[in-house]
Design an enzyme around this catalytic site. Structure first.
Site, PDB file in Angstrom:
ATOM      1  CD  GLU A 194      43.261  39.589  36.281  1.00 23.89           C
ATOM      2  OE1 GLU A 194      43.263  39.763  35.037  1.00 23.89           O
ATOM      3  OE2 GLU A 194      44.264  39.665  36.995  1.00 23.89           O
TER       4      GLU A 194
ATOM      5  CB  CYS B 113      45.743  40.666  31.846  1.00 17.57           C
ATOM      6  SG  CYS B 113      45.983  40.891  33.597  1.00 17.57           S
TER       7      CYS B 113
END
Ligand code: ADP
Length: 534
Positions: free
Chosen positions: A304, A338
């Site tokens: 990720e 993010c």
């Protein structure tokens, strides 16, 4: 007293010293000064941690095979409070030897853990969940002190992370295989799901609790054992979780946490054949380096990585929804996520109204230490983060952008930065191309649907995207054209334990949450049963 005497002796020496002696004495003086300042900082912060209901949750050791341990050579690393710069405490600086040993221990524990029924494994997760829930205020305090985010956000993060525990406690029971229709008589092809084995999780500093739980919950439910390496700058809230794991009676070696030099630990993890999966959340360059290094042992990966989220708003959008999403997706965790909006791409006809309405919200974005109940935006995590956003702003201004609000360090000083609104973003600017990771909202405009899609996809990243429209047809068309793993249509709360979270392109691979999240910790095996007659 001893310190005073030492200082005094240094200054009152009657003998005429040689230059060598002078240098030596100056060295000793400097050493004492550094120790004295460090001691003072620790004393101040010790007081903040004393406000915990359970003092034992602030722990400065690793949890390795059911034991609380220091580094073999007793070396440590400092951890700061980003709001004040003071030292919170130290964690063990573990290296190869400890990493190898904990992987061996997790491998031994795997042989037993995988044989438990999903119901038994789920019961451990539920016990752990309950302890996290009972101690959430203390966990939130530790999280805020080491990471900087407001306490309310820390509590939200803990609730989100913990939701994965109960969800996967149940989902572990549904790791079904298949019976495949036989292509010839007398056979039955069947599949079944098996845990991959020892998982090594490497987590970042921006969500030090939820990203740990998001990896542990599916791994344990699937029957894997796990070793976690938290980010060096935010290890204490994750370590506190393991205090509660011990209390929940999770068998030794099943869950472990190790702190220390990331590169040295990473080297062992990548090359150790007993680690069957690396679950990593962090930057794209480090993710790539880990994958490259680990190819020699052919592991599985969940990656990720970074993002560059577009926020595409059409003229037909609902302004209230859009503004809520524009605030949440930009300023949560001071923009250090993010999935934070990186580029506001707004249709021309509605842009002036959007800017005017958005601007009205800025005074409510109170910048303060995370422990202050009024805080909406805490400090940035470290000096490097602050320097980076200052250089992003300077680059944008040099290339013609206009700062409407903010744009500089906050009057509070330290690592605080003003919520910033920038108009006139162009493709040439670094804020368009790079992950901002700070409280900076940068706006550009578009005219047609095609142009909006092209701008939104104009990046190597593919994690989160946001789309504001009330036109049903457009919502389908544009959502399906966005090259992103996640699309928030009139909503910005994308992380749910029930849904598969993960990026495409250079934002990574693998899913966290949902049934896919369980399967990421399992491998499909196939058996062909023959000789059973027609
Ligand atoms: P961020 O920019 O969010 O700090 P990083 O990718 O630098 O992202 O770090 C994410 C995690 O990866 C942290 O736990 C960090 O300690 C770890 N890390 C950094 N470099 C390496 C490496 N070479 N090998 C393994 N882990 C690493």
């Amino acid at each position: 007293m001893y310190l005073c005497r030492t200082f005094k002796n240094q200054f009152t020496s009657q003998k005429a010293p040689s230059s060598l002696k002078n240098t030596f004495q100056a060295g000793i003086l400097l050493w004492w000064l550094i120790r004295y300042v460090t001691y003072q900082k620790k004393t101040v912060l010790g007081g903040l941690m004393k406000k915990l209901k359970r003092q034992d949750l602030f722990c400065t050791k690793c949890y390795l095979n059911g034991e609380w341990a220091d580094a073999a050579d007793k070396s440590t690393l400092n951890v700061d409070n980003p709001a004040t710069g003071e030292i919170l405490g130290t964690v063990p600086n573990c290296k190869t030897k400890e990493t190898k040993k904990v992987i061996d221990d997790a491998h031994t524990a795997f042989k037993i853990w995988k044989k438990l029924t999903p119901k038994e494994r789920g019961a451990y997760l539920v016990k752990w969940y309950n302890l996290i829930e009972e101690n959430k205020e203390d966990l939130a305090r530790i999280l805020t002190l080491e990471q900087g985010k407001p306490i309310a956000e820390s509590l939200g993060e803990i609730a989100l992370g913990n939701s994965y525990m109960t969800w996967f406690a149940e989902e572990g029971k549904r790791a079904y295989g298949q019976t495949i229709p036989a292509p010839r008589p007398g056979i039955r092809p069947i599949t079944y799901q098996k845990p991959v084995g020892v998982v090594f999780a490497i987590t970042p500093w921006n969500f030090p609790i939820s990203l740990v739980l998001r990896k542990i919950a599916p791994a344990l439910a699937a029957g894997c054992t796990i070793v976690v390496k938290p980010a060096g700058i935010t290890p204490f809230s994750a370590i506190a979780l393991f205090k509660l794991a011990e209390e929940a009676g999770i068998p030794k070696g099943v869950v472990n946490i190790i702190t220390g030099n990331a590169k040295v630990i990473g080297e062992e993890v990548c090359t150790n054949p007993k680690v069957r999966k690396i679950s990593f959340t962090g930057s794209t360059p480090v993710g790539k380096a880990i994958m490259a290094k680990a190819t020699c042992t052919m592991k599985r990966f969940s990656m990720e990585l970074g993002g560059n989220a577009p926020f595409v708003m059409f003229d037909d959008a609902n302004m209230d929804h859009a503004i809520n999403c524009a605030i949440g997706s930009k300023f949560r965790n001071a923009g250090q996520t993010c999935v934070s909006t990186n580029r506001f791409i707004i249709q021309k006809g509605i842009c002036d109204k959007f800017i005017a309405t958005y601007k009205e919200q800025f005074p409510s974005l109170v910048v303060a230490e995370g422990t202050d109940p009024s805080s909406i935006i805490g400090p940035l995590v470290n000096q490097e983060a602050l320097d980076n956003i200052e250089s992003l702003v300077a680059d944008a201004v040099a290339k013609g952008a206009k700062i409407v609000l903010g744009g500089k360090k906050h009057a509070l000083g330290g690592l605080f930065f003003e919520p910033t609104l920038i108009l006139g973003m162009t493709k040439e600017m670094r804020i368009y191309k790079e992950e901002i990771f700070g409280p900076i909202a940068a706006i550009m405009t578009f005219e047609t649907e095609e142009e909006a899609i092209e701008l939104a996809n104009d990046t190597e990243f593919g994690l989160a995207s946001y789309l504001m429209t009330t036109d049903l047809g457009r919502a389908w068309r544009v959502a399906e054209s966005l090259e992103y793993g996640l699309v928030g249509i009139n909503d910005a709360g994308l992380a749910l334990c029930e849904a598969p979270f993960g990026g495409v392109k250079e934002s990574g691979m693998g899913k966290e949450g949902a049934h896919e999240g369980l399967l990421d910790y399992m491998e499909t095996r196939y058996a062909l049963m023959g000789g059973i007659g027609a």
